[in-house]
Design a protein around this motif. Sequence first.
Motif: not given
Length: 395
Positions: A257-262, A264-266, A300-301, A322-324
């Motif tokens: 999990a990576v937090s971005t200004d838009r 959370l993306v994984v 990539e996701m 929370i589960l993905n």
Amino acid sequence: MGAVVDVVVPAVGESVSEGAIGRWFYKDGDIVEKDKPLFELDSDKASMEVTASESGKLKILATAGETVKIGATVAKIDVSEKISNGNGAGKSKKTASSPQAIDPKAPKVETLSATPEASLNQEKWEDTEIRRFTPSQRKAIRHGEMKPNASTAGLVDDEKLSRSPMSSLRRTIAQRLLHSQQSTATLTTFNEIDMSQLLSVRNELKDEFQKKFEIKLGFMSFFSAAVVAAIKDYPLVNSHIDGSDIVAPSHINLGIAVSTDRGLVVPVIRRAESLSYAQLENAIAGLADKARNGKLSIPEMQGGTFTLTNGGVFGSLLSTPILNPPQSGILGMHKTEHRPMAIQKKDGTWSVEVRPMMYVALSYDHRLIDGATSVGFLIRVKDYIENVTKELVMA
């Protein structure tokens, strides 16, 4: 009249049928350059920049924030009008903006009282004023129990409310989080890890590691390796439910999990079980950099089988991740904090020592994973971190 080229929404993935125009990098009527970013497309997976296929004068057909189908024409480029005088792109005449259209169906005002007798004040209030009162205050005003004036408003006098549409990515995140809560039997188990050994090994090896592998030694590679080791002992955690079937992947694909200004993306590290610490660090750093710059591709996701998330970078001491979906497990890392711990010595006596401790949380789908499996998995992660060796890291 010169040739006109259509600007269409490109395909961004097999499962993506539409997206939203995030922003235009040019204004309507600007001169654009070939291969330069034209607009930003927000899909339900990620954001991407769409470049101009030709140079020329831009005619925008779809505004920022508008949802568009894959393949739809969102603009046209008149290639007969090129950059001619060296002034660069974006030089166009400014025109006065037209008055904002008013929706005749939109409510203009709202009366606080249902009947003339119900309120002590019969003046009409603008929508923005109505929102200044809490629901309980509105009810009291309608029943004549409160006079609607500024001093009774639920918000302070000078506070304003603003509304803005959610981005396509944020809407998708919201939908998936709700879907996760509604479609799984999520349960979370906790443990705490003594980080003394990890910190000692990392401090001793960080310079040698960076010199040898040309990458910094972080925390995520330790926990990624620990999760891989735990999954090998408890492979059900790497599986998921599909209808009435249990799907067991042949590889461990770790979502980070990576937090971005838009939002959370994984992004996913594929076949993590075959990677060394250095390879894990390179993969994590590369994907995180792409994520923060909006350069992640859809593949990539996709395909993750287990996720790691580190709320500790924001100072979180404890949380329930929370589960993905469709994954059945996610490990939450947290802030390392020095705390007094009761430590048993080799002779059986006890002493109190201050140790760097981290709470870890494993959320799992209880439909598939029992308590014994989840607790055993988390203890395996704990044992790995507390006993990690220099040989494992430098291998």
